[in-house]
Write an enzyme that holds these catalytic residues in place. Sequence first.
Site, short mmCIF file in Angstrom:
data_model
loop_
_atom_site.label_atom_id
_atom_site.label_comp_id
_atom_site.label_asym_id
_atom_site.label_seq_id
_atom_site.Cartn_x
_atom_site.Cartn_y
_atom_site.Cartn_z
NE ARG A 120 -5.40 2.19 4.39
CZ ARG A 120 -6.66 1.75 4.58
NH1 ARG A 120 -6.94 0.49 4.41
NH2 ARG A 120 -7.61 2.57 4.92
CB CYS B 230 -20.12 -0.81 -4.95
SG CYS B 230 -18.72 -1.21 -3.90
CE LYS C 104 -18.29 -5.20 -8.62
NZ LYS C 104 -18.39 -5.78 -7.31
CB THR D 109 -15.39 -2.19 -9.87
OG1 THR D 109 -15.63 -3.20 -8.89
CG2 THR D 109 -16.56 -2.13 -10.83
N GLY E 24 -26.14 4.81 -1.06
CA GLY E 24 -24.79 5.21 -0.72
C GLY E 24 -23.80 4.09 -0.97
CG ASP F 36 -2.10 0.92 1.06
OD1 ASP F 36 -3.23 0.41 0.90
OD2 ASP F 36 -1.91 2.16 1.05
CG ASN G 207 -22.34 -3.27 -7.89
OD1 ASN G 207 -22.90 -4.18 -7.28
ND2 ASN G 207 -21.10 -2.90 -7.63
NE ARG H 96 -15.98 3.03 1.36
CZ ARG H 96 -15.55 1.93 0.74
NH1 ARG H 96 -14.59 2.03 -0.15
NH2 ARG H 96 -16.07 0.76 1.02
CE LYS I 259 -24.10 -2.72 3.32
NZ LYS I 259 -24.22 -3.80 2.36
NE ARG J 246 -43.00 -15.54 -13.64
CZ ARG J 246 -43.85 -16.50 -13.25
NH1 ARG J 246 -43.39 -17.61 -12.73
NH2 ARG J 246 -45.15 -16.33 -13.39
N1 SAJ Z 1 -30.31 0.00 -0.47
C1 SAJ Z 1 -31.61 0.42 -0.53
N2 SAJ Z 1 -32.59 -0.52 -0.72
C2 SAJ Z 1 -32.32 -1.84 -0.83
C3 SAJ Z 1 -30.98 -2.27 -0.79
C4 SAJ Z 1 -29.98 -1.33 -0.61
O1 SAJ Z 1 -31.91 1.63 -0.43
O2 SAJ Z 1 -33.26 -2.63 -0.96
C5 SAJ Z 1 -29.23 0.98 -0.29
C6 SAJ Z 1 -28.39 0.75 0.96
O3 SAJ Z 1 -28.99 1.33 2.08
C7 SAJ Z 1 -27.09 1.42 0.57
C8 SAJ Z 1 -27.00 1.16 -0.93
O4 SAJ Z 1 -28.30 0.83 -1.35
O5 SAJ Z 1 -27.14 2.82 0.81
C9 SAJ Z 1 -26.06 0.05 -1.32
O6 SAJ Z 1 -26.14 -1.03 -0.40
P1 SAJ Z 1 -26.16 -2.55 -0.87
O7 SAJ Z 1 -26.29 -3.37 0.33
O8 SAJ Z 1 -27.18 -2.74 -1.94
O9 SAJ Z 1 -24.76 -2.78 -1.63
P2 SAJ Z 1 -23.21 -2.46 -1.27
O10 SAJ Z 1 -22.84 -1.20 -1.95
O11 SAJ Z 1 -22.95 -2.55 0.17
O12 SAJ Z 1 -22.49 -3.71 -2.02
C10 SAJ Z 1 -22.75 -3.91 -3.40
C11 SAJ Z 1 -23.16 -5.38 -3.60
N3 SAJ Z 1 -23.67 -5.55 -4.98
C12 SAJ Z 1 -24.86 -6.17 -5.23
O13 SAJ Z 1 -25.57 -6.58 -4.36
C13 SAJ Z 1 -25.23 -6.33 -6.66
C14 SAJ Z 1 -21.97 -6.29 -3.34
O14 SAJ Z 1 -22.30 -7.65 -3.64
C15 SAJ Z 1 -20.77 -5.86 -4.20
O15 SAJ Z 1 -19.64 -6.68 -3.98
C16 SAJ Z 1 -20.42 -4.44 -3.79
O16 SAJ Z 1 -21.56 -3.60 -4.12
C17 SAJ Z 1 -19.19 -4.02 -4.58
O17 SAJ Z 1 -18.09 -4.02 -4.00
O18 SAJ Z 1 -19.29 -3.79 -5.80
#
Ligand code: SAJ
Length: 411
Positions: free
Chosen positions: A34, A252, A198, A115, A249, A29, A202, A314, A307, A238
């Site tokens: 760190r 990703c 990938k 990514t 937030g 790093d 997301n 972040r 979350k 479905r």
């Molecule tokens: N959120 C909502 N409603 C939901 C789900 C999430 O408002 O029903 C919000 C959360 O509060 C948060 C944001 O979306 O602010 C993102 O949270 P998240 O739990 O959906 O995802 P991340 O960013 O923590 O992680 C995601 C994941 N991607 C998917 O589920 C497709 C994770 O598997 C990936 O590895 C990660 O991005 C990444 O590193 O790319």
Amino acid sequence: MKVCVYGLGHIGLPTALLFAQDHDVVGVDIDPDRVERIRRGDLPVSEPGIDELYAEVREDFAVTTEAEPADAHVLVTPTPLEAATDVPDLRAVRSAAESVADVLRRDDLVVLESTVPPGTGEGLVVPILESSGLDAGEFAYAHCPERAIPGRTLVEMIDNHRVVGAIDDASLDRALELYTFVEGEVHATDVASAEFVKLMENTHRDVNIALANEFARMAEELGVDVHDARELANEHPRVDVLRPGPGVGGHCITVDPQFLAQRVGSDRLISLARDVNESMVGHTIRSATDLLGDPPATLTVLGVAYKGDVADTRRTPALPFVRRAQNAGYDVRVHDPHVEEFEVDPEPLADAVDGSDCLAIVTDHSEYEELDPEALAERMARSRLLDTRAVVDDEAWLDAGFAVRVLGDGT
Ligand code: SAJ
């Protein structure tokens, strides 16, 4: 096999530690502080099981600030959007690839985990590696993006299926020899497809959260509770409507759709979904203003992590929420059981609530399900609650004398 992992952040550090179960690993790093913290065992990443894993593998895990010759080099450096331009900032990937090019030997493997916008591997990273004097094929190259969700990083890194995009069969074989910790299935493809997959994942989530948010705003107008309606809709075999909230937030889901949208022309739905999700902060602020009336008044924000049940802030929607509330003239206090540092200093719950006029649950931490509305009402100047995540039992809060508004509940 000797493995160098570049970038010891939220993904790089857990990945390096998992590699160290089976390989001889050097974590690299550019930040000496760190590196020093990690060397002392004071890990800058908090994830269930990570300290135990560190203790288990520390004999096979060294840290440094400089690239070293190794059989495999894994790039896990951050790829944020540059704040001033909103353009993907690939400088950390470029400079890690340049460091690797300096030490690259014939038959070494290079893996990009970060990514990236589509085409970055073969368009940017491989040419930098070829500045070593070796051609692609003389070294092995693969893209192997992670899929782990913060809060469950180690479990998901091990269990989730993984996609490996390799430039040739030899590169694929080398990548399979490296990722021995993955217990999920490994699916092979080409580099460009792995990059695209990938981003699709997301982006799919972002667009579906936008749909949930749009349903929430419709439900408020229609006099319906979106949370009940969602449960009923999800009875369909479905259908899987996600949860609405104050915005999306994290590093990703807010970023990756823009990697796609900026690279290709046909991005209308993706960009619209981003707009819908970003507009939720404004919608939430309007709800808070309706509850609070004109300033002066004190608004207590419960939860600033992006979350629930994580300490990560972040790109959290809580920050624009706080800033807009301050700009509207409210005195804003902040509480978060997981976050120690934030733009507004988090306070203990009692201090954050004493004399406040309104609570706004912005993050769905489990702790907030257990709040005692009667005890809180006694401390507050006025009993008002805005629940942007449908965390609490609103009946209990109404019974305790609170005026309650739940995002997406128009009943
Ligand atoms: N959120 C909502 N409603 C939901 C789900 C999430 O408002 O029903 C919000 C959360 O509060 C948060 C944001 O979306 O602010 C993102 O949270 P998240 O739990 O959906 O995802 P991340 O960013 O923590 O992680 C995601 C994941 N991607 C998917 O589920 C497709 C994770 O598997 C990936 O590895 C990660 O991005 C990444 O590193 O790319």
